[in-house]
Design a protein around this motif. Structure first.
Motif, short mmCIF file in Angstrom:
data_model
loop_
_atom_site.label_atom_id
_atom_site.label_comp_id
_atom_site.label_asym_id
_atom_site.label_seq_id
_atom_site.Cartn_x
_atom_site.Cartn_y
_atom_site.Cartn_z
N CYS A 6 4.97 -9.23 -2.43
CA CYS A 6 3.96 -9.94 -3.03
C CYS A 6 4.14 -10.53 -4.26
CB CYS A 6 2.64 -9.15 -3.02
SG CYS A 6 0.97 -10.10 -3.39
N GLU A 40 4.73 -10.55 13.77
CA GLU A 40 4.93 -9.38 13.00
C GLU A 40 4.72 -9.47 11.68
OE1 GLU A 40 4.84 -6.66 14.89
OE2 GLU A 40 5.05 -5.43 13.25
N MET B 44 -0.85 -0.66 6.05
CA MET B 44 -1.06 -1.65 4.67
C MET B 44 -2.02 -2.82 5.05
SD MET B 44 -0.38 -1.32 1.67
CE MET B 44 -1.02 -2.26 0.39
N PRO B 45 -1.97 -3.32 6.53
CA PRO B 45 -2.98 -4.32 6.80
C PRO B 45 -4.39 -4.07 6.42
CG PRO B 45 -1.18 -4.34 8.23
CD PRO B 45 -1.05 -2.99 7.50
N ARG B 87 -2.85 -5.07 -1.55
CA ARG B 87 -1.58 -5.66 -1.42
C ARG B 87 -1.26 -6.46 -2.73
NH1 ARG B 87 -1.94 -8.92 3.12
NH2 ARG B 87 -2.54 -10.71 1.86
N ALA B 88 -2.02 -7.11 -3.23
CA ALA B 88 -1.78 -7.94 -4.47
C ALA B 88 -1.55 -7.05 -5.64
CB ALA B 88 -2.70 -8.81 -4.64
N GLY B 90 -0.04 -3.99 -5.49
CA GLY B 90 0.89 -3.17 -4.89
C GLY B 90 0.54 -1.78 -4.24
N GLY B 91 -0.48 -1.70 -3.72
CA GLY B 91 -1.10 -0.78 -2.73
C GLY B 91 -1.82 0.44 -3.63
N CYS B 124 2.88 3.21 9.83
CA CYS B 124 3.64 2.31 9.06
C CYS B 124 3.49 3.05 7.65
CB CYS B 124 2.98 1.13 8.80
SG CYS B 124 3.90 -0.34 8.24
N SER B 125 2.94 2.23 6.49
CA SER B 125 2.81 2.87 5.17
C SER B 125 1.86 4.17 5.22
CB SER B 125 1.93 2.05 4.17
OG SER B 125 0.78 1.79 4.84
N ARG B 150 10.03 3.75 4.03
CA ARG B 150 10.13 4.24 2.46
C ARG B 150 10.11 5.51 2.08
NH1 ARG B 150 7.88 -0.70 1.69
NH2 ARG B 150 8.73 -2.25 0.70
N GLN B 162 4.06 4.89 -6.89
CA GLN B 162 4.89 5.63 -5.92
C GLN B 162 6.00 6.33 -6.79
OE1 GLN B 162 6.13 2.73 -2.81
NE2 GLN B 162 3.79 2.82 -2.16
N ASP B 185 13.84 -0.70 14.60
CA ASP B 185 12.97 -0.83 13.37
C ASP B 185 13.93 -1.11 12.36
OD1 ASP B 185 11.06 -0.79 11.45
OD2 ASP B 185 10.23 0.98 12.22
N THR B 186 13.69 -1.89 11.29
CA THR B 186 14.49 -1.90 10.04
C THR B 186 14.06 -1.20 8.87
OG1 THR B 186 13.40 -3.97 9.43
CG2 THR B 186 15.09 -4.20 10.78
N ASN B 187 12.77 -0.70 8.72
CA ASN B 187 12.46 0.39 7.70
C ASN B 187 11.36 1.23 8.29
OD1 ASN B 187 11.82 1.43 5.54
ND2 ASN B 187 11.13 -0.14 4.39
N HIS B 217 9.06 -1.67 15.09
CA HIS B 217 8.11 -1.27 14.05
C HIS B 217 6.86 -1.38 14.76
CE1 HIS B 217 7.24 0.10 9.99
NE2 HIS B 217 6.09 -0.86 9.96
N SER B 226 4.42 -6.73 18.33
CA SER B 226 5.38 -5.36 18.54
C SER B 226 5.18 -4.55 19.44
CB SER B 226 5.35 -4.76 17.19
OG SER B 226 4.19 -4.54 16.62
#
Lengths: 96, 256
Positions: A6, A40, B44-45, B87-88, B90-91, B124-125, B150, B162, B185-187, B217, B226
């Motif tokens: 972001c 996604e 996170m969404p 999100r903006a 950084g969580g 997820c997160s 992560r 974090q 999954d990639t992460n 994921h 997904s």
């Protein structure tokens, strides 16, 4: 995965959302899981007025292809406008 | 003779980290006592409809489940607007999230209908948060990490919010861990999941990992592309069996 990608830029302008027109101060540009778009991940443009609270925003969630098409189209429009000498140098905008 | 099924699902205000008042969504079966608890950690969404569906699903299966709204402090406002603000920014900081999880667990543990056992599940997160909670939140009885990214991070990815890699906390893990992952999954990618398993084995932690072919994921999420129904059905069976074992039947994890 949550990408957590972001970036934010300062903007000047107005946008119309649920609460009517708002003065825009920033745009958050993210690539992450969307809320509504059936992808996604999506390129999200979140135009906000940071002083007016979290609901003062206009948001779009685009596929990467749509985002690139938008980028090209904006550039084409600005080039056409420059050709008519109606666009000045950018003012008051910058990434943070 | 019919079997009675009832459920209470509601939003409430709870005292989270530092006593801050935050929103939470609680769902629990009616007509039951000695109910185990589960803290649902949203992704996170945001504190979205699906996270609340998961909370009710757990109540349907006989758990009192609570999903604290981790982005409440950006409010008041609609959950999707607060997710965008989070999100903006950084969580939320990990320490704050752990405080909210600890408070939600204590809320469940101290109710008159509770059996005193509490687990966590995150996606997820939130899967990453579940992993950290297993290491940092005292008194948890079970933790489920669904495709938490992560957990394995490079030092340059750490920041003020974090500050510590979850994998570096593994030695402190104090409850059994269930991990659910998609091999596409990639992460976390399969190599990262291998690395996490290696760390868990190194410290003799009690864990079960299930790794699904044909899934990437977020494959439990019925509202996303997904979603993989076959893998999700099996994955949910693994989750519910795990919670049954450690939260209801009294089995104690050996990691504690």
């Amino acid at each position: 995965m949550c990408t957590m990608i972001c970036k934010t830029a300062a903007v000047q302008g107005q946008g119309k959302g649920q609460a009517g027109w708002i003065a825009l101060t920033h745009v958050h540009v993210a690539y992450d899981h969307p809320v509504q778009a059936p992808f996604e991940h999506a390129l999200m443009l979140d135009f906000v007025n940071e002083a007016a609270g979290p609901e003062a925003r206009l948001v779009v969630e685009l596929s990467p292809e749509a985002a690139r098409a938008l980028l090209r189209t904006i550039e084409e429009v600005l080039v056409a406008a420059e050709a008519q000498s109606s666009v000045g140098a950018p003012a008051g905008a910058g990434e943070r | 003779m019919y079997t009675y099924e009832g459920m209470l699902a509601e939003t409430l205000t709870m005292a989270g980290h530092n006593g801050d008042l935050i929103e939470a969504y609680l769902a629990r079966p009616l007509g039951m006592i000695q109910v185990p608890g589960v803290v649902v950690i949203h992704h996170m969404p945001g504190w979205d409809e699906w996270s609340k569906e998961v909370t009710r699903k757990l109540a349907y299966h006989g758990y009192a489940a609570i999903c604290p709204h981790l982005f409440s402090r950006w409010g008041p406002g609609r959950w999707d607007d607060l997710a965008a603000a989070a999100r903006a920014a950084g969580g939320p900081p990990d320490a704050q999230v752990m405080g909210d999880i600890a408070a939600a667990a204590q809320l469940l543990r101290t109710q008159p209908w509770a059996n005193g056992k509490v687990g966590v599940i995150g996606f997820c997160s939130g899967g990453r948060h579940a992993y950290i909670a297993a290491c940092r939140v005292p008194g948890l009885d079970a933790a489920v990490d669904c495709w938490g990214g992560r957990v394995v991070v490079r030092p340059e990815e750490l920041n003020e919010r974090q500050p510590e890699a979850p994998i570096a906390m593994t030695k402190d893990m104090a409850c059994p861990l269930l991990g659910i992952f998609g091999n596409e999954d990639t992460n976390p990618d399969p190599a990262q999941v291998d690395r996490i398993e290696e760390e868990l084995r190194k410290y003799g932690k009690q864990y079960e990992f299930y790794r699904y072919d044909g899934a990437g994921h977020g494959f439990f999420a019925v509202d996303r592309p997904s979603y993989r129904p076959q893998q999700a059905v099996d994955g949910w069976q693994k989750v519910l069996a795990f919670f049954e074992r450690y939260l209801r039947t009294g089995a104690a994890g050996s990691s504690r």
